[in-house]
Design an enzyme around this catalytic site. Structure first.
Site, short mmCIF file in Angstrom:
data_model
loop_
_atom_site.label_atom_id
_atom_site.label_comp_id
_atom_site.label_asym_id
_atom_site.label_seq_id
_atom_site.Cartn_x
_atom_site.Cartn_y
_atom_site.Cartn_z
N GLU A 291 4.47 -7.46 -7.55
CA GLU A 291 4.96 -6.23 -8.16
C GLU A 291 4.89 -6.19 -9.68
OE1 GLU A 291 6.04 -6.22 -4.07
OE2 GLU A 291 6.26 -7.76 -5.60
N ASP B 298 10.96 -6.52 -4.74
CA ASP B 298 12.07 -5.85 -4.05
C ASP B 298 12.20 -6.42 -2.64
OD1 ASP B 298 9.68 -4.71 -3.21
OD2 ASP B 298 10.55 -2.74 -2.87
N GLY C 132 5.92 -5.30 0.90
CA GLY C 132 6.66 -4.91 2.08
C GLY C 132 6.42 -5.83 3.26
N GLY D 104 0.81 -1.20 0.00
CA GLY D 104 0.00 0.00 0.00
C GLY D 104 0.84 1.25 0.00
#
Length: 237
Positions: A101, A109, A78, A29
């Site tokens: 992603e 990442d 994340g 987010g």
């Protein structure tokens, strides 16, 4: 800052990472805020955020004390970064883990390609290139998760740890039989363990099954550049 403060504090025996609520451990987010700031011409928001985030991921990976992540609900982006590098990755039957992603023109990442490249053959490529969502059974089978605790028992586990009980003993006491793995690892290895994106797409085109159908659908809407970059990063990890 918290990790730095606790690293050499003898009063801190372990670190618990938990969710607010049970819908998601952490489902990303942050990208939305970074996107809107960049559209407005402010790139410092993204630069500061990613610098902090990636240094924190590295700190978790190298932390000298146990870090216990209670991965429930959605664990994406994340959320993977703050959990997957820790020593104890506890999933419940509600966990859904993904690095989505490629769907937004980015790439996995938070150190994820390092992790994906060390999963069983082809599995990291499946997750990274198609944004596949992985349940608890498959996460345990491939090593993304280390322990299974039913969601109903998670409050008791946390309470026991906060009371000072020994970590591995608590996880063993409240752990239960984990859900079975649902994905055909041999088939995935055969298709996604190939030497190029082109070969993977060719193999996937002639593979039947629900998992292959889902992979084709997700690849059809993924950013092509992201798919190729993700494959190369996983191969290089």
């Amino acid at each position: 800052a918290a990790l730095d403060a606790w690293r050499d504090d003898d009063a801190v025996k372990l670190v618990i990472l938990d969710a607010e609520g049970d819908k998601a451990f952490c489902a990303g987010g942050d990208i939305a805020a970074i996107y809107h700031a960049a559209k407005a011409g402010d790139h410092t928001v993204g630069q500061r955020f990613f610098a902090d985030e990636y240094q924190m991921n590295a700190a978790i990976r190298d932390y000298p004390k146990p870090i216990v992540a209670f991965m429930q609900g959605f664990v994406m982006g994340g959320g993977v970064g703050v959990s997957i590098h820790g020593s104890h990755r506890v999933v419940s039957e509600k966990a859904l883990i993904a690095m989505p992603e490629v769907a937004i023109g980015f790439l996995p990442d938070v150190g994820a390609t390092h992790i994906l490249g060390r999963l069983p053959k082809g599995f990291g490529e499946l997750m990274g290139m198609t944004a596949a969502r992985i349940g608890a059974g498959d996460a345990l089978a491939v090593g993304l998760a280390t322990h299974f605790v039913p969601s109903s028992a998670m409050p008791d586990v946390k309470a026991a740890l906060l009371a000072g009980e020994e970590l591995d003993g608590v996880l063993a006491r409240f752990g239960d039989t984990a859900p079975a793995s649902t994905l055909p690892l041999d088939e995935i290895a055969d298709v996604f363990g190939r030497d190029s994106v082109t070969e993977i797409l060719a193999g996937l085109a002639t593979t039947s099954g629900a998992w292959a159908d889902t992979a084709r659908d997700q690849l059809s809407t993924a950013c092509p550049t992201s798919v190729f970059v993700t494959f190369d990063l996983i191969q290089a990890s």
